[in-house]
Write a protein that holds these residues in place. Structure first.
Motif, PDB file in Angstrom:
ATOM      1  N   LYS A 100      57.226  55.381  50.553  1.00  0.00           N
ATOM      2  CA  LYS A 100      56.173  54.756  49.755  1.00  0.00           C
ATOM      3  C   LYS A 100      54.811  54.767  50.442  1.00  0.00           C
ATOM      4  O   LYS A 100      53.823  54.334  49.859  1.00  0.00           O
ATOM      5  N   SER A 101      54.764  55.257  51.657  1.00  0.00           N
ATOM      6  CA  SER A 101      53.502  55.259  52.402  1.00  0.00           C
ATOM      7  C   SER A 101      52.526  56.291  51.855  1.00  0.00           C
ATOM      8  O   SER A 101      52.881  57.447  51.617  1.00  0.00           O
ATOM      9  N   VAL A 102      51.271  55.870  51.659  1.00  0.00           N
ATOM     10  CA  VAL A 102      50.232  56.770  51.185  1.00  0.00           C
ATOM     11  C   VAL A 102      49.816  57.733  52.295  1.00  0.00           C
ATOM     12  O   VAL A 102      49.126  58.731  52.034  1.00  0.00           O
ATOM     13  N   PHE A 103      50.247  57.457  53.505  1.00  0.00           N
ATOM     14  CA  PHE A 103      49.891  58.312  54.636  1.00  0.00           C
ATOM     15  C   PHE A 103      50.926  59.398  54.914  1.00  0.00           C
ATOM     16  O   PHE A 103      50.831  60.107  55.919  1.00  0.00           O
ATOM     17  N   ASN A 104      51.901  59.508  54.044  1.00  0.00           N
ATOM     18  CA  ASN A 104      52.843  60.609  54.176  1.00  0.00           C
ATOM     19  C   ASN A 104      52.124  61.924  53.882  1.00  0.00           C
ATOM     20  O   ASN A 104      51.332  62.003  52.937  1.00  0.00           O
ATOM     21  N   LYS A 105      52.390  62.936  54.682  1.00  0.00           N
ATOM     22  CA  LYS A 105      51.760  64.230  54.449  1.00  0.00           C
ATOM     23  C   LYS A 105      52.459  64.933  53.287  1.00  0.00           C
ATOM     24  O   LYS A 105      53.678  64.844  53.124  1.00  0.00           O
ATOM     25  N   LYS A 117      51.141  71.278  55.122  1.00  0.00           N
ATOM     26  CA  LYS A 117      51.357  69.846  54.873  1.00  0.00           C
ATOM     27  C   LYS A 117      50.204  69.072  55.499  1.00  0.00           C
ATOM     28  O   LYS A 117      49.873  69.282  56.663  1.00  0.00           O
ATOM     29  N   ASP A 118      49.605  68.215  54.702  1.00  0.00           N
ATOM     30  CA  ASP A 118      48.472  67.427  55.197  1.00  0.00           C
ATOM     31  C   ASP A 118      48.386  66.111  54.417  1.00  0.00           C
ATOM     32  O   ASP A 118      49.088  65.909  53.426  1.00  0.00           O
ATOM     33  N   TYR A 119      47.501  65.251  54.887  1.00  0.00           N
ATOM     34  CA  TYR A 119      47.297  63.972  54.204  1.00  0.00           C
ATOM     35  C   TYR A 119      46.646  64.182  52.831  1.00  0.00           C
ATOM     36  O   TYR A 119      45.816  65.081  52.666  1.00  0.00           O
ATOM     37  N   ASP A 120      47.026  63.367  51.894  1.00  0.00           N
ATOM     38  CA  ASP A 120      46.400  63.379  50.568  1.00  0.00           C
ATOM     39  C   ASP A 120      45.167  62.469  50.640  1.00  0.00           C
ATOM     40  O   ASP A 120      45.246  61.274  50.376  1.00  0.00           O
ATOM     41  N   THR A 121      44.038  63.058  51.035  1.00  0.00           N
ATOM     42  CA  THR A 121      42.821  62.262  51.254  1.00  0.00           C
ATOM     43  C   THR A 121      42.336  61.556  49.984  1.00  0.00           C
ATOM     44  O   THR A 121      41.775  60.450  50.059  1.00  0.00           O
ATOM     45  N   SER A 165      34.749  47.962  64.302  1.00  0.00           N
ATOM     46  CA  SER A 165      33.599  48.625  63.673  1.00  0.00           C
ATOM     47  C   SER A 165      33.442  50.095  64.089  1.00  0.00           C
ATOM     48  O   SER A 165      33.061  50.937  63.275  1.00  0.00           O
ATOM     49  N   SER A 166      33.745  50.391  65.338  1.00  0.00           N
ATOM     50  CA  SER A 166      33.590  51.768  65.823  1.00  0.00           C
ATOM     51  C   SER A 166      34.544  52.722  65.098  1.00  0.00           C
ATOM     52  O   SER A 166      34.131  53.796  64.627  1.00  0.00           O
ATOM     53  N   LEU A 167      35.807  52.329  64.999  1.00  0.00           N
ATOM     54  CA  LEU A 167      36.788  53.168  64.305  1.00  0.00           C
ATOM     55  C   LEU A 167      36.492  53.236  62.813  1.00  0.00           C
ATOM     56  O   LEU A 167      36.637  54.296  62.185  1.00  0.00           O
ATOM     57  N   LEU A 168      36.081  52.121  62.241  1.00  0.00           N
ATOM     58  CA  LEU A 168      35.759  52.094  60.813  1.00  0.00           C
ATOM     59  C   LEU A 168      34.612  53.044  60.487  1.00  0.00           C
ATOM     60  O   LEU A 168      34.628  53.740  59.462  1.00  0.00           O
ATOM     61  N   LYS A 189      36.449  61.424  53.328  1.00  0.00           N
ATOM     62  CA  LYS A 189      37.336  62.563  53.035  1.00  0.00           C
ATOM     63  C   LYS A 189      37.241  63.676  54.072  1.00  0.00           C
ATOM     64  O   LYS A 189      38.146  64.525  54.154  1.00  0.00           O
ATOM     65  N   GLU A 190      36.172  63.690  54.847  1.00  0.00           N
ATOM     66  CA  GLU A 190      36.034  64.697  55.904  1.00  0.00           C
ATOM     67  C   GLU A 190      36.518  64.166  57.254  1.00  0.00           C
ATOM     68  O   GLU A 190      36.561  64.901  58.246  1.00  0.00           O
ATOM     69  N   ALA A 191      36.885  62.889  57.281  1.00  0.00           N
ATOM     70  CA  ALA A 191      37.290  62.254  58.537  1.00  0.00           C
ATOM     71  C   ALA A 191      38.747  62.564  58.881  1.00  0.00           C
ATOM     72  O   ALA A 191      39.520  63.076  58.073  1.00  0.00           O
ATOM     73  N   ASP A 192      39.099  62.251  60.110  1.00  0.00           N
ATOM     74  CA  ASP A 192      40.474  62.405  60.587  1.00  0.00           C
ATOM     75  C   ASP A 192      41.315  61.273  59.995  1.00  0.00           C
ATOM     76  O   ASP A 192      41.138  60.101  60.332  1.00  0.00           O
ATOM     77  N   MET A 193      42.248  61.628  59.131  1.00  0.00           N
ATOM     78  CA  MET A 193      43.055  60.614  58.452  1.00  0.00           C
ATOM     79  C   MET A 193      44.013  59.895  59.389  1.00  0.00           C
ATOM     80  O   MET A 193      44.523  58.815  59.066  1.00  0.00           O
ATOM     81  N   SER A 194      44.229  60.450  60.558  1.00  0.00           N
ATOM     82  CA  SER A 194      45.090  59.752  61.516  1.00  0.00           C
ATOM     83  C   SER A 194      44.396  58.475  62.001  1.00  0.00           C
ATOM     84  O   SER A 194      45.054  57.494  62.365  1.00  0.00           O
ATOM     85  N   ILE A 195      43.045  58.478  61.991  1.00  0.00           N
ATOM     86  CA  ILE A 195      42.288  57.280  62.365  1.00  0.00           C
ATOM     87  C   ILE A 195      42.449  56.221  61.281  1.00  0.00           C
ATOM     88  O   ILE A 195      42.648  55.036  61.566  1.00  0.00           O
TER      89      ILE A 195
END
Length: 251
Positions: A100-105, A117-121, A165-168, A189-195
């Motif tokens: 159910k995780s939205v972070f599943n690739k 396989k990648d994140y669904d940004t 704030s820095s990571l955000l 959408k251009e950022a690293d989704m792992s963050i």
């Protein structure tokens, strides 16, 4: 003309106008036919009418005093509860794990036909956008409250956000002077989704901490609402009223 025991108002006035006898030591004057002279005088000079007008002037209910101790208006508390529930729901949605995780690739096919396989940004962006909206609503409505627990929870939210704030900012989320969040879609959408995943997914994450504070704000708002003259969370009316001394409240 209406009569009292066979006498009209003129006769009654004549009967009692000269009466000065009675038990003055007790403050009581009695006339013929058991009519209390003091009561009659009160009615005749308008004092009784004034008292009754004062009694009914502010409300159709005989209840004139309240023992409610709530620091907030029920409408404010209702908005706080609604905002807190929506924010917690949005945060919890991002924290889901497993299938159910939205972070599943997910699998995607590029223009060359290669499957990766990648994140669904797009999906992640939508859920983070709901979170940001809920967060801002909580900041606004929670800030209108005078309840210490609610204000403490909102303050903790602001502190957790400042700490991250820095990571955000790396995923396009900025903090305004009013402590509300802004989300830039292109940057996100251009950022690293792992963050984004580290921020919003998993126990102890930023999203987890915000969910916990939203839950606390909701708890304190519900608890405060039960101190008000209103319906509590179980749908029962809280009888925080007393009638008091009506007469003394107007003398």
């Amino acid at each position: 003309m209406a009569t009292i025991s066979g006498y009209d108002s003129s006769s009654i006035s004549t009967l009692f106008s000269g009466l000065n006898s009675g038990n003055r030591s007790t403050g009581s004057l009695s006339g013929l036919y058991g009519i209390n002279v003091t009561d009659y005088t009160t009615i005749r000079n308008g004092s009784y009418g004034k008292l009754m007008k004062a009694y009914y002037s502010e409300s159709d209910s005989p209840v004139k005093k309240t023992t409610a101790t709530s620091k907030d208006d029920t409408k404010v508390l209702a908005r706080v509860e609604d905002s807190a529930e929506k924010l917690k729901s949005a945060a919890d949605d991002l924290m889901k794990v497993g299938t159910k995780s939205v972070f599943n690739k997910v699998e995607a096919t590029d223009e060359n036909g290669e499957v990766t396989k990648d994140y669904d940004t797009d999906a992640i962006y939508k859920k983070v956008s709901v979170f940001v909206s809920g967060y801002n609503s909580m900041i606004e409505n929670g800030g209108d409250s005078n309840t210490t627990g609610v204000l403490t929870a909102v303050s903790s939210m602001v502190n957790r956000t400042d700490q991250n704030s820095s990571l955000l900012s790396q995923i396009g989320i900025s903090i305004g002077e009013d402590n509300k969040l802004s989300l830039d879609e292109k940057t996100f959408k251009e950022a690293d989704m792992s963050i984004a995943k580290s921020l919003f997914n998993g126990t102890g994450s930023y999203g987890y901490q915000i969910s916990a504070q939203a839950s606390m704000a909701n708890y304190y708002a519900e608890n405060e609402a039960e101190k008000a003259n209103t319906y509590n969370k179980n749908g029962m009316y809280t009888y925080n009223y007393n009638t008091g001394d009506i007469y003394n409240s107007y003398t």
